[in-house]
Design a protein around this motif. Structure first.
Motif, PDB file in Angstrom:
ATOM      1  N   HIS A  61       0.852  -1.199   0.000  1.00 29.03           N
ATOM      2  CA  HIS A  61       0.000   0.000   0.000  1.00 29.03           C
ATOM      3  C   HIS A  61       0.882   1.242   0.000  1.00 29.03           C
ATOM      4  N   HIS A  63       1.263   3.970   2.005  1.00 33.90           N
ATOM      5  CA  HIS A  63       1.752   4.758   3.146  1.00 33.90           C
ATOM      6  C   HIS A  63       3.269   4.952   3.041  1.00 33.90           C
ATOM      7  N   ASP A  65       5.614   4.825   5.153  1.00 31.06           N
ATOM      8  CA  ASP A  65       6.481   3.839   5.806  1.00 31.06           C
ATOM      9  C   ASP A  65       6.472   2.491   5.069  1.00 31.06           C
ATOM     10  N   HIS A  66       5.805   2.441   3.914  1.00 30.17           N
ATOM     11  CA  HIS A  66       5.844   1.245   3.055  1.00 30.17           C
ATOM     12  C   HIS A  66       6.382   1.540   1.650  1.00 30.17           C
ATOM     13  N   HIS A 164      -7.211  -1.623   4.813  1.00 32.54           N
ATOM     14  CA  HIS A 164      -6.464  -0.661   5.652  1.00 32.54           C
ATOM     15  C   HIS A 164      -6.604   0.758   5.104  1.00 32.54           C
ATOM     16  N   ASP A 185      -0.086  -3.863   5.934  1.00 38.59           N
ATOM     17  CA  ASP A 185      -0.894  -3.418   7.076  1.00 38.59           C
ATOM     18  C   ASP A 185      -2.328  -3.890   6.877  1.00 38.59           C
ATOM     19  N   HIS A 405      -5.864   0.710  11.577  1.00 41.34           N
ATOM     20  CA  HIS A 405      -5.135  -0.552  11.760  1.00 41.34           C
ATOM     21  C   HIS A 405      -5.983  -1.592  12.490  1.00 41.34           C
ATOM     22  N   GLU A 485       0.358   5.159  11.362  1.00 40.76           N
ATOM     23  CA  GLU A 485      -0.942   5.397  10.740  1.00 40.76           C
ATOM     24  C   GLU A 485      -0.926   4.958   9.298  1.00 40.76           C
TER      25      GLU A 485
END
Ligand code: ZN
Length: 485
Positions: A61, A63, A65-66, A164, A185, A405, A485
């Motif tokens: 996805h 986000h 942090d991905h 998510h 996530d 989440h 998040e």
């Protein structure tokens, strides 16, 4: 099947997992480390492998942090395909361009600060810039569709709905008769705008996120009632109503909820300012891919409505317009980023309004302790803001139930249908994961904390390369999880 986690192992951000399976080498996610200095410094480190040796990258996805280290991967030589769902490709463009802008801006500020203080204007080079982002975006192959298998080198990959954020997928990966599930996530069932995650098929091992593995979310109807109550009180107080919000999923949940509450008369119609170009772009993606969302949203869009547009909405694009809002009189809802109040336009709104008794701050995201948001929700009398100490006279409403989440119940339900005892825990605080291990053991599952940077055989029962199981006595701890998040 062997996995090496190069991020989100024993921590919540920086998701990047190198999978060796069926003779293929695939990187699942390539996220940015976010948080305090030492964690952020890891973004500048070597990946620990040669990006040119990868067969493919798969994104679960969009986000940060991905996906946030993808431009770095390309800068360091990766030229292969990056598979994702079509909405993830659209959102990744928004997220990565914003990230490049912030990297470049942070680097310029560092140079200015050094000059002001008479030091060497060295500063950190930006991690990457817009050109790097465009080179990364050119590699995206938005060919993943829920429930449809694709061949990625020797691997058969089936993305499934993770529930998510828009476009989020978990992956069933198969080769040589072995089956692995990587969750990315997972969403909270019955939560926001996404349909619930698809129950996973049987597998031989599962790598699962654990952001809120130690937490039970408040039921969504209770959160919505609390939100409506906070808004009514805030409108009566007469001042600005500030809602710091993340640009993806949270902003759309809030806009959709505001529209519903104003249409039903539960909250008076006051002007709503969406003061975030990034959230505005993300909202366009939600509208465009409305078929992916929950039935009421799909239905509204099919009827020609815009479910993300309260009748009083104004979208604020330029910084100049944003600053002009400071002179706007009367009650109004201002939705601005970022959600953790660590930067972005919410900063100047807070400075202009926090000290006024009529102001309301409605907090709809987790605020880590020690940050500005953390100080505000714990009742600080003054807070440092943009170089000044600002007294806090605003009324602060904190709502914990909007998380995107999965909570502990969701995670256990997910694992319940995979039929495997081999569970590898990633994307969580170490303390939370350790407390989750005995909970899993109570259901006959062997939870193991994925080590940081060490390759493990996911099918091993003795976990020779892994970190030994450390079990916290007492086990089932239910507490507030961490951001992510
Ligand atoms: Zn996420």
């Amino acid at each position: 099947m062997h996995l090496r986690s190069l991020g989100a192992a024993l921590t919540v951000t920086g998701s990047a997992h190198l999978l060796h399976m069926g003779g293929g080498r695939v990187l699942i996610d390539c996220g940015l480390f976010q948080g305090e200095g030492a964690l952020e410094a890891r973004n500048r480190e070597d990946f620990g492998f040669d990006p040119r040796d990868l067969d493919a990258v798969i994104l679960t996805h969009a986000h940060l942090d991905h996906v946030g280290r993808l431009p770095l991967l390309v800068r360091r030589g990766y030229r292969g395909p990056v598979y994702c769902t079509p909405p993830t490709a659209v959102l990744a463009e928004t997220v990565l361009l914003d990230s490049a802008r912030l990297q470049v801006e942070a680097s310029r500020q560092e140079v200015r600060r050094a000059r002001r203080e008479g030091g060497e204007p060295g500063g950190e080079e930006p991690l990457y810039d817009e050109d790097d982002v465009h080179r990364a975006l050119a590699l995206l192959r938005p060919t993943l569709h829920f429930g449809q298998s694709v061949q990625v080198g020797p691997l058969r990959v089936t993305p499934q709905r993770a529930g998510h954020i828009l476009g989020s997928a978990y992956l069933l990966i198969e080769a040589g008769g072995e089956r692995l599930i990587m969750t990315g996530d997972l969403g909270h069932r019955g939560g926001g705008l996404q349909p619930d995650f698809t129950p996973p098929p049987p597998a031989d091992a599962v790598v699962i996120e654990t952001t809120y593995a130690g937490h039970l979310h408040r039921p969504r109807p209770a959160t919505l009632a609390e939100f409506a109550g906070a808004l009514r009180q805030s409108v009566r107080a007469g001042g600005k109503i500030l809602i710091p919000s993340f640009a993806i999923e949270r902003a759309q949940v809030i806009l959709y909820t505001l529209r519903g509450l104003m249409d039903s008369g539960e909250v008076p119609r006051v002007p709503v300012f969406l003061d975030s170009p990034m959230a505005a772009r993300a909202t366009e993606a939600y509208f465009r891919f409305a078929d992916e969302l929950i039935p009421p949203l799909r239905g509204a869009v099919a009827r020609g409505e815009d479910p993300f547009r309260p009748s009083t909405l104004h979208v604020v694009l330029t910084g100049e317009e944003s600053r002009r809002l400071n002179r706007y009189d009367g009650p109004a809802i201002i939705l601005a980023g970022n959600g953790m109040m660590t930067g972005g336009r919410i900063g100047h709104h807070l400075r202009h309004h926090l000290w006024k008794p009529g102001t309301s701050l409605v907090v709809v995201s987790y605020q880590p302790p020690g940050t500005l948001g953390g100080q505000l929700v714990s009742g600080a009398a003054t807070v440092p803001l943009l170089g000044e100490d600002i007294p806090v006279r605003a009324r602060i409403h904190t709502l914990g139930g909007f998380s995107a989440h999965a909570d502990q119940t969701d995670l256990l339900a997910f694992l319940g249908t995979t039929g495997t005892p081999r569970v590898w825990l990633v994307h969580g605080e170490e303390r939370v994961m350790q407390a989750f291990v005995p909970v899993l053991a109570g259901r006959g599952l062997t939870g193991n904390l994925m080590p940081d940077g060490e390759e493990v055989d996911l099918l091993s029962t003795t976990f020779p390369g892994g970190r030994p199981l450390s079990v916290t006595p007492g086990g089932e701890e239910v507490r507030e999880g961490v951001g992510g998040e």
